[in-house]
Motif scaffolding. Structure first.
Motif, PDB file in Angstrom:
ATOM      1  N   LYS A   1      -6.750   0.864  12.168  1.00 20.39           N
ATOM      2  CA  LYS A   1      -6.122  -0.328  11.609  1.00 20.39           C
ATOM      3  C   LYS A   1      -7.006  -0.962  10.547  1.00 20.39           C
ATOM      4  CE  LYS A   1      -3.575  -1.103  15.884  1.00 20.39           C
ATOM      5  NZ  LYS A   1      -3.342  -2.023  17.025  1.00 20.39           N
ATOM      6  N   ILE A   2      -6.969  -0.408   9.369  1.00 23.47           N
ATOM      7  CA  ILE A   2      -7.687  -0.966   8.220  1.00 23.47           C
ATOM      8  C   ILE A   2      -6.649  -1.193   7.127  1.00 23.47           C
ATOM      9  CG2 ILE A   2      -9.508  -0.643   6.516  1.00 23.47           C
ATOM     10  CD1 ILE A   2     -10.945   1.153   8.451  1.00 23.47           C
ATOM     11  N   LEU A   3      -6.429  -2.443   6.791  1.00 26.26           N
ATOM     12  CA  LEU A   3      -5.352  -2.817   5.888  1.00 26.26           C
ATOM     13  C   LEU A   3      -5.885  -3.201   4.515  1.00 26.26           C
ATOM     14  CD1 LEU A   3      -2.344  -3.618   5.398  1.00 26.26           C
ATOM     15  CD2 LEU A   3      -2.968  -5.901   6.245  1.00 26.26           C
ATOM     16  N   GLY A   4      -5.321  -2.608   3.475  1.00 26.79           N
ATOM     17  CA  GLY A   4      -5.602  -3.019   2.115  1.00 26.79           C
ATOM     18  C   GLY A   4      -4.553  -4.005   1.642  1.00 26.79           C
ATOM     19  N   VAL A   5      -4.989  -5.116   1.033  1.00 26.25           N
ATOM     20  CA  VAL A   5      -4.055  -6.118   0.514  1.00 26.25           C
ATOM     21  C   VAL A   5      -4.368  -6.350  -0.958  1.00 26.25           C
ATOM     22  CG1 VAL A   5      -3.137  -8.452   0.725  1.00 26.25           C
ATOM     23  CG2 VAL A   5      -3.931  -7.241   2.772  1.00 26.25           C
ATOM     24  N   VAL A   6      -3.337  -6.256  -1.794  1.00 23.95           N
ATOM     25  CA  VAL A   6      -3.475  -6.483  -3.234  1.00 23.95           C
ATOM     26  C   VAL A   6      -2.803  -7.807  -3.571  1.00 23.95           C
ATOM     27  CG1 VAL A   6      -3.043  -5.571  -5.544  1.00 23.95           C
ATOM     28  CG2 VAL A   6      -3.372  -3.985  -3.620  1.00 23.95           C
ATOM     29  N   PRO A   7      -3.570  -8.900  -3.729  1.00 24.20           N
ATOM     30  CA  PRO A   7      -2.951 -10.161  -4.142  1.00 24.20           C
ATOM     31  C   PRO A   7      -2.552 -10.085  -5.612  1.00 24.20           C
ATOM     32  CG  PRO A   7      -5.328 -10.425  -3.961  1.00 24.20           C
ATOM     33  CD  PRO A   7      -5.020  -9.025  -3.512  1.00 24.20           C
ATOM     34  N   ALA A   8      -1.324 -10.454  -5.924  1.00 28.60           N
ATOM     35  CA  ALA A   8      -0.816 -10.309  -7.292  1.00 28.60           C
ATOM     36  C   ALA A   8      -0.021 -11.546  -7.681  1.00 28.60           C
ATOM     37  CB  ALA A   8       0.062  -9.058  -7.398  1.00 28.60           C
TER      38      ALA A   8
ATOM     39  N   ALA B   1      -7.424   5.843  -0.922  1.00 30.66           N
ATOM     40  CA  ALA B   1      -8.626   5.604  -0.123  1.00 30.66           C
ATOM     41  C   ALA B   1      -8.421   6.205   1.264  1.00 30.66           C
ATOM     42  CB  ALA B   1      -8.908   4.111  -0.037  1.00 30.66           C
ATOM     43  N   ARG B   2      -9.358   6.969   1.732  1.00 26.92           N
ATOM     44  CA  ARG B   2      -9.141   7.733   2.957  1.00 26.92           C
ATOM     45  C   ARG B   2      -9.134   6.861   4.211  1.00 26.92           C
ATOM     46  NH1 ARG B   2     -13.905  11.907   3.765  1.00 26.92           N
ATOM     47  NH2 ARG B   2     -13.669  12.187   1.526  1.00 26.92           N
ATOM     48  N   TYR B   3      -9.768   5.691   4.155  1.00 26.56           N
ATOM     49  CA  TYR B   3      -9.899   4.893   5.368  1.00 26.56           C
ATOM     50  C   TYR B   3      -8.870   3.767   5.484  1.00 26.56           C
ATOM     51  CZ  TYR B   3     -14.273   7.369   6.037  1.00 26.56           C
ATOM     52  OH  TYR B   3     -15.204   8.352   6.217  1.00 26.56           O
ATOM     53  N   LEU B   4      -8.049   3.571   4.483  1.00 26.33           N
ATOM     54  CA  LEU B   4      -7.011   2.556   4.585  1.00 26.33           C
ATOM     55  C   LEU B   4      -5.829   3.100   5.381  1.00 26.33           C
ATOM     56  CD1 LEU B   4      -6.808   0.868   1.047  1.00 26.33           C
ATOM     57  CD2 LEU B   4      -7.853  -0.022   3.145  1.00 26.33           C
ATOM     58  N   THR B   5      -5.406   2.341   6.384  1.00 21.00           N
ATOM     59  CA  THR B   5      -4.222   2.721   7.147  1.00 21.00           C
ATOM     60  C   THR B   5      -2.965   2.504   6.323  1.00 21.00           C
ATOM     61  OG1 THR B   5      -5.375   1.951   9.124  1.00 21.00           O
ATOM     62  CG2 THR B   5      -3.021   2.375   9.327  1.00 21.00           C
ATOM     63  N   SER B   6      -2.919   1.364   5.628  1.00 21.25           N
ATOM     64  CA  SER B   6      -1.783   1.033   4.779  1.00 21.25           C
ATOM     65  C   SER B   6      -2.225   0.017   3.740  1.00 21.25           C
ATOM     66  CB  SER B   6      -0.626   0.465   5.609  1.00 21.25           C
ATOM     67  OG  SER B   6      -1.039  -0.688   6.322  1.00 21.25           O
ATOM     68  N   THR B   7      -1.367  -0.176   2.733  1.00 20.11           N
ATOM     69  CA  THR B   7      -1.659  -1.123   1.657  1.00 20.11           C
ATOM     70  C   THR B   7      -0.432  -1.989   1.423  1.00 20.11           C
ATOM     71  OG1 THR B   7      -3.139   0.481   0.605  1.00 20.11           O
ATOM     72  CG2 THR B   7      -2.412  -1.371  -0.738  1.00 20.11           C
ATOM     73  N   ILE B   8      -0.646  -3.296   1.297  1.00 22.92           N
ATOM     74  CA  ILE B   8       0.438  -4.252   1.080  1.00 22.92           C
ATOM     75  C   ILE B   8       0.140  -5.074  -0.167  1.00 22.92           C
ATOM     76  CG2 ILE B   8       1.614  -6.304   1.983  1.00 22.92           C
ATOM     77  CD1 ILE B   8       1.062  -5.277   4.790  1.00 22.92           C
ATOM     78  N   ILE B   9       1.145  -5.271  -1.005  1.00 22.28           N
ATOM     79  CA  ILE B   9       1.029  -6.181  -2.145  1.00 22.28           C
ATOM     80  C   ILE B   9       1.465  -7.572  -1.678  1.00 22.28           C
ATOM     81  CG2 ILE B   9       1.966  -6.763  -4.416  1.00 22.28           C
ATOM     82  CD1 ILE B   9       2.252  -3.714  -4.880  1.00 22.28           C
ATOM     83  N   ALA B  10       0.645  -8.585  -1.979  1.00 25.18           N
ATOM     84  CA  ALA B  10       0.947  -9.962  -1.582  1.00 25.18           C
ATOM     85  C   ALA B  10       1.168 -10.801  -2.827  1.00 25.18           C
ATOM     86  CB  ALA B  10      -0.207 -10.540  -0.757  1.00 25.18           C
TER      87      ALA B  10
ATOM     88  N   VAL C   1       5.476  -4.700   0.175  1.00 22.79           N
ATOM     89  CA  VAL C   1       5.209  -5.963  -0.515  1.00 22.79           C
ATOM     90  C   VAL C   1       5.691  -7.117   0.354  1.00 22.79           C
ATOM     91  CG1 VAL C   1       7.392  -5.816  -1.802  1.00 22.79           C
ATOM     92  CG2 VAL C   1       5.529  -7.252  -2.674  1.00 22.79           C
ATOM     93  N   ARG C   2       4.939  -8.218   0.316  1.00 27.29           N
ATOM     94  CA  ARG C   2       5.299  -9.405   1.083  1.00 27.29           C
ATOM     95  C   ARG C   2       5.274 -10.625   0.157  1.00 27.29           C
ATOM     96  NH1 ARG C   2       3.524  -8.085   6.377  1.00 27.29           N
ATOM     97  NH2 ARG C   2       4.363  -5.993   6.770  1.00 27.29           N
ATOM     98  N   LEU C   3       6.254 -11.496   0.327  1.00 29.95           N
ATOM     99  CA  LEU C   3       6.297 -12.748  -0.415  1.00 29.95           C
ATOM    100  C   LEU C   3       5.513 -13.790   0.380  1.00 29.95           C
ATOM    101  CD1 LEU C   3       7.594 -13.834  -3.035  1.00 29.95           C
ATOM    102  CD2 LEU C   3       9.461 -14.700  -1.619  1.00 29.95           C
ATOM    103  N   THR C   4       4.512 -14.403  -0.251  1.00 25.11           N
ATOM    104  CA  THR C   4       3.642 -15.368   0.418  1.00 25.11           C
ATOM    105  C   THR C   4       3.899 -16.777  -0.096  1.00 25.11           C
ATOM    106  OG1 THR C   4       1.900 -14.971  -1.215  1.00 25.11           O
ATOM    107  CG2 THR C   4       1.838 -13.633   0.782  1.00 25.11           C
ATOM    108  N   ARG C   5       3.286 -17.740   0.548  1.00 25.16           N
ATOM    109  CA  ARG C   5       3.460 -19.135   0.154  1.00 25.16           C
ATOM    110  C   ARG C   5       2.907 -19.371  -1.250  1.00 25.16           C
ATOM    111  NH1 ARG C   5       1.386 -19.653   5.348  1.00 25.16           N
ATOM    112  NH2 ARG C   5      -0.597 -20.416   4.514  1.00 25.16           N
ATOM    113  N   PRO C   6       3.528 -20.239  -2.031  1.00 26.13           N
ATOM    114  CA  PRO C   6       3.109 -20.440  -3.422  1.00 26.13           C
ATOM    115  C   PRO C   6       1.890 -21.334  -3.599  1.00 26.13           C
ATOM    116  CG  PRO C   6       5.003 -21.814  -2.947  1.00 26.13           C
ATOM    117  CD  PRO C   6       4.776 -20.969  -1.726  1.00 26.13           C
ATOM    118  N   GLU C   7       1.492 -22.075  -2.558  1.00 25.95           N
ATOM    119  CA  GLU C   7       0.455 -23.083  -2.752  1.00 25.95           C
ATOM    120  C   GLU C   7      -0.978 -22.558  -2.619  1.00 25.95           C
ATOM    121  OE1 GLU C   7       1.701 -23.427   1.660  1.00 25.95           O
ATOM    122  OE2 GLU C   7       2.658 -23.057  -0.281  1.00 25.95           O
TER     123      GLU C   7
END
Length: 264
Positions: free
Chosen positions: A25-32, A63-72, A89-95
């Motif tokens: 369980k190693i998660l990559g998150v790309v804030p955009a 990346a070999r060690y990432l379980t999954s990647t999510i765009i935020a 992809v996930r929609l996050t709070r705007p603030e």
């Protein structure tokens, strides 16, 4: 289940072989964000028929060690674009005031043990660099945060306040990050300077508490969010890599990146 595999990597100033037991369980998150101050909409700019964001996502997924990647993101235009190229992809709070806050929101809804914050404006990011930043947290339970550095080769970068410098102790932990030239060679002798690479890895519990840490005078002065952890007395492990991805902050950076990818 755990992945068990040999891996050669230069990090911590030494070369070693690890037969690593890497948590699944190693998660990559790309804030955009779409509303970038200096270059609005840059993450959707096209580079060789793909958006910058797609390049980042595809490289991170290697990346070999990432379980999954999510765009935020907080923008529906980015959500739709990400879905078109098959990204999670996930929609996050705007603030949210920072990418770290946005990553923490995603982490709060996931059960990953380790979270990787991957910059959305580095379409040339090396998947091996992501793995290099992950490994310290895999092997040393007391480390709650890690990032990377590279030796500066262009002398102009030493004085450039847009290039963040970092100094470490003998164990490879961060002592300080600064926009100023550190260390300062008072006697004029030769000294190596290192630039900080803005890729962060966190343990989940630490990341969830990170937005609540007080902003101290050093972070306020330098405008460097990673100083918040140092001012709170936290340990930040710094790995060394041989190359640094070219970030895209301006339209000129975008054109330069297009040329690099066209040649490759």
């Amino acid at each position: 289940m755990e992945a068990r595999q040999p891996f050669f990597l230069q990090v911590y100033h030494r070369v070693f072989m690890v037969e690593s037991r890497v948590p699944r369980k190693i998660l990559g998150v790309v804030p955009a964000r779409f509303a970038s101050t200096r270059f609005p909409g840059k993450v959707l700019s096209l580079i060789s028929s793909k958006s910058m964001l797609q390049h980042v996502y595809e490289r991170a997924s290697q990346a070999r060690y990432l379980t999954s990647t999510i765009i935020a993101t907080d923008d529906d235009r980015i959500v739709q674009a990400a879905r078109r190229f098959g990204a999670m992809v996930r929609l996050t709070r705007p603030e949210h005031l920072s990418g770290t806050d946005r990553v923490a929101e995603i982490a709060s809804a996931e059960n990953a043990d380790i979270i990787v914050n991957i910059q959305g404006d580095e379409p040339l990011i090396d998947p091996a660099a992501i793995d290099a930043a992950i490994l310290p947290l895999v092997h040393e339970p007391e480390i709650v945060m890690s990032t990377l550095k590279k030796r500066i080769e262009d002398p102009r970068e030493i004085e450039d306040p847009n290039v963040v410098k970092v100094v470490t102790d003998r164990a490879g932990d961060a002592i300080y990050f600064s926009r100023c030239p550190i260390p300062f060679p008072r006697d004029g002798g030769a000294v190596d300077h290192y630039k900080h690479i803005g890729l962060y890895v966190y343990r989940r519990d630490f990341l969830l508490g990170y937005p609540m840490l007080p902003v101290g005078p050093l972070e306020k002065a330098e405008k460097l969010e990673q100083l918040r952890a140092l001012e709170a007395g936290m340990r930040i492990d710094i790995g060394i890599v041989d190359s640094v991805p070219r970030g895209v902050d301006t339209p000129a950076d975008l054109e330069a990146t297009r040329l690099i990818l066209a040649k490759s």
